[in-house]
Design an enzyme around this catalytic site. Structure first.
Site, PDB file in Angstrom:
ATOM      1  N   CYS A   1       0.834  -1.199   0.000  1.00 25.00           N
ATOM      2  CA  CYS A   1       0.000   0.000   0.000  1.00 25.00           C
ATOM      3  C   CYS A   1       0.875   1.258   0.000  1.00 25.00           C
ATOM      4  O   CYS A   1       1.616   1.471  -0.951  1.00 25.00           O
ATOM      5  CB  CYS A   1      -0.985  -0.042   1.162  1.00 25.00           C
ATOM      6  SG  CYS A   1      -2.326   1.143   0.994  1.00 25.00           S
TER       7      CYS A   1
ATOM      8  N   HIS B   1      -3.751  -5.032  -0.131  1.00 22.72           N
ATOM      9  CA  HIS B   1      -3.295  -5.544   1.163  1.00 22.72           C
ATOM     10  C   HIS B   1      -3.319  -7.069   1.174  1.00 22.72           C
ATOM     11  O   HIS B   1      -4.357  -7.657   1.456  1.00 22.72           O
ATOM     12  CB  HIS B   1      -4.188  -5.003   2.280  1.00 22.72           C
ATOM     13  CG  HIS B   1      -3.959  -3.562   2.572  1.00 22.72           C
ATOM     14  ND1 HIS B   1      -3.019  -3.125   3.472  1.00 22.72           N
ATOM     15  CD2 HIS B   1      -4.510  -2.451   2.046  1.00 22.72           C
ATOM     16  CE1 HIS B   1      -3.013  -1.809   3.507  1.00 22.72           C
ATOM     17  NE2 HIS B   1      -3.914  -1.363   2.647  1.00 22.72           N
TER      18      HIS B   1
ATOM     19  N   GLU C   1      -2.195  -8.979   3.340  1.00 20.24           N
ATOM     20  CA  GLU C   1      -2.467  -9.434   4.708  1.00 20.24           C
ATOM     21  C   GLU C   1      -3.958  -9.418   5.023  1.00 20.24           C
ATOM     22  O   GLU C   1      -4.380  -9.930   6.042  1.00 20.24           O
ATOM     23  CB  GLU C   1      -1.673  -8.587   5.720  1.00 20.24           C
ATOM     24  CG  GLU C   1      -2.211  -7.186   6.006  1.00 20.24           C
ATOM     25  CD  GLU C   1      -1.863  -6.142   4.935  1.00 20.24           C
ATOM     26  OE1 GLU C   1      -1.398  -6.528   3.849  1.00 20.24           O
ATOM     27  OE2 GLU C   1      -2.095  -4.945   5.191  1.00 20.24           O
TER      28      GLU C   1
END
Lengths: 269, 205
Positions: free
Chosen positions: B82, B187, B189
């Site tokens: 990001c 993202h 994650e």
């Protein structure tokens, strides 16, 4: 193409997962951890978790609990309840929240939204508005879990929150909340038309058609729902299949994963 | 030996990044001390927030020289996520014109949607189209959805460094690669199983 998100909302009081009707008559529907685990396994688009008593009890967010939630959550997690200071936001991001939702504090201190957006980026600040239709047909915002009239009209307030740097608006209809009678489409539309940031519609979903109606008429970027997933056999995946069949862009509807519905799983505990 | 150092410069959703790397089986050190790079075999530059603040925080904490040295000389693999991807660029325009790390040629600009129905920030799940085979996306099908949340985007000055694009606001570079330096605008994650797959790939490069 950007997908329309279907977001389960988990309201949390002490350690219990609760759901009310019109922000009242809270009923305990389980414990929160198993719900988060199930939603994570089912790969939902996003989760919103709100501590509904933190503000009224004048408490800070419960970071330890949020850390436990986020440890089991690998989809985007928005955390709300009790946020009044930049430090609260920093702590929440550190324990695993991806976005934070600010509601009551914004009325008395709108600068909190600007400062938070400057420091952490607009993209992680969700401004939450709880609104109710008044007897004369107008809408009014309420703070403190729907208990205090805030003296604001929701679409004007949404615009102001956008100007302060909010990255998304979560608009909830107080009177539709928990009724499962459908979203307040007029309220949502007023808000989507007044801002250029994404809007999450909340309050009233009782079936997939309600979601479809809200999305096609009021054009929110996401629909949030709770009771429909707690109290019926309907699921976020089912909702997205229904929407996908009707040409709404949604994510992950061909997932072969199949699980018990969350309500059944929770009631077993 | 630490598998991966996650750079803590006060700007990240560090908890999320650490947890998902651990879930991938990595030994993770979230560190505010640039000297930890010496013992790292990989580094992740996470980040949410504004470009100018991000660079200022990296500078204050002494990360800029340490990152450049370890990446250019020791060639340790780096993944920017990001804002972390955006900071790899030469220049950014968020919070005033600011010099970036200059590890991937490009600049970072704000989305300027032509039509009112396109809402900024770009929040939610969108497709990632793999434009060039690369180790990061190994085993990940083309056009999978990943989770995005951003208002600025990476404008590459060398098409060769773009490895994936996303169809939003005319299309933008959602992943870049330059030698051992990788950047993803989404993202991983928070992108469920495809995100884990990407992080595991990074842990193997």
């Amino acid at each position: 193409m950007l997908k329309v998100r279907v977001i389960p909302t988990l309201l949390w009081k002490n350690v219990g997962l609760v759901k009310g009707i019109s922000f009242d008559s809270w009923r305990r529907v389980g414990t929160i951890m198993p719900a988060i685990k199930v939603y994570n396994t089912r790969d939902v688009d996003e989760l919103i978790v709100v501590d509904i008593t933190a503000t009224n009890e004048n408490r800070e967010p419960d970071y330890d609990s949020v850390e436990e939630f986020s440890a089991e959550c690998f989809v985007p997690l928005t955390v709300g309840g009790g946020i009044r200071a930049l430090e609260h936001i920093r702590n929440l991001l550190c324990v695993g929240a991806d976005k934070v939702s600010i509601n009551s504090a914004a009325y008395t201190n709108p600068e909190l939204v600007s400062q938070a957006a400057n420091r952490f980026g607009s993209q992680c600040i969700v401004a939450s508005i709880d609104a109710q239709r008044m007897p004369d047909g107008s809408y009014e915002c309420f703070s403190h879990s729907g208990t205090c009239p805030a003296g604001r009209e929701p679409s004007a307030w949404a615009r102001e929150l956008e100007r302060h740097g909010a990255g998304e608006i979560l608009i909830t209809s107080i009177e539709r909340d928990g009724t499962m009678q459908g979203y307040d489409i007029e309220l949502i539309q007023r808000v989507t038309e007044s801002v250029t940031i994404p809007v999450i519609a909340s309050g009233g979903a009782g079936n997939y058609q309600h979601m479809f109606d809200a999305i096609t008429k009021a054009k929110p970027s996401a629909v949030a729902a709770a009771s429909i997933f707690h109290f019926t056999e309907q699921t976020p995946l089912g909702a997205k299949r229904f929407l996908g069949e009707r040409n709404i862009p949604v994510r992950n509807i061909n997932s072969v994963q199949s699980y018990m519905d969350v309500g059944a799983m929770l009631s077993e505990r | 030996m630490i598998d991966v150092v996650v750079v803590d410069y006060g700007m990240g959703n560090l908890g999320s990044v650490r947890r998902s790397l651990e879930e991938c089986g990595a030994k993770v050190l979230v560190s505010g001390d640039p000297s930890d790079l010496e013992s790292a075999s990989r580094v992740i530059l996470p980040g949410v927030g504004a470009f100018a603040d991000g660079m200022a925080h990296l500078r204050e904490r002494g990360w800029i020289e340490a990152l450049k040295r370890n990446i250019r000389e020791a060639q340790i693999p780096l993944l920017g996520i990001c804002l972390g991807m955006q900071l790899l660029a030469d220049k950014g325009y968020e919070g005033g014109q600011t010099e970036g790390l200059g590890l991937v040629p490009g600049v970072v600009k704000r989305f300027e949607p032509g039509e009112p129905t396109v809402r900024i920030p770009h929040v939610g799940w969108n497709e990632v189209h793999i434009t060039r085979p690369n180790p990061l996306f190994s085993g990940i099908p083309d056009n999978c959805d990943f989770y995005f949340v951003h208002s600025y985007y990476f404008v590459s000055e060398d098409d060769g460094s773009v490895v994936a694009t996303t169809p939003f606001c005319g299309g933008f570079a959602s992943a870049v690669m330059e030698g051992s330096v990788f950047g993803v605008q989404f993202h991983p994650e928070k992108s469920s199983r495809h995100g884990f797959c990407l992080l595991r790939n990074f842990l193997k490069v």
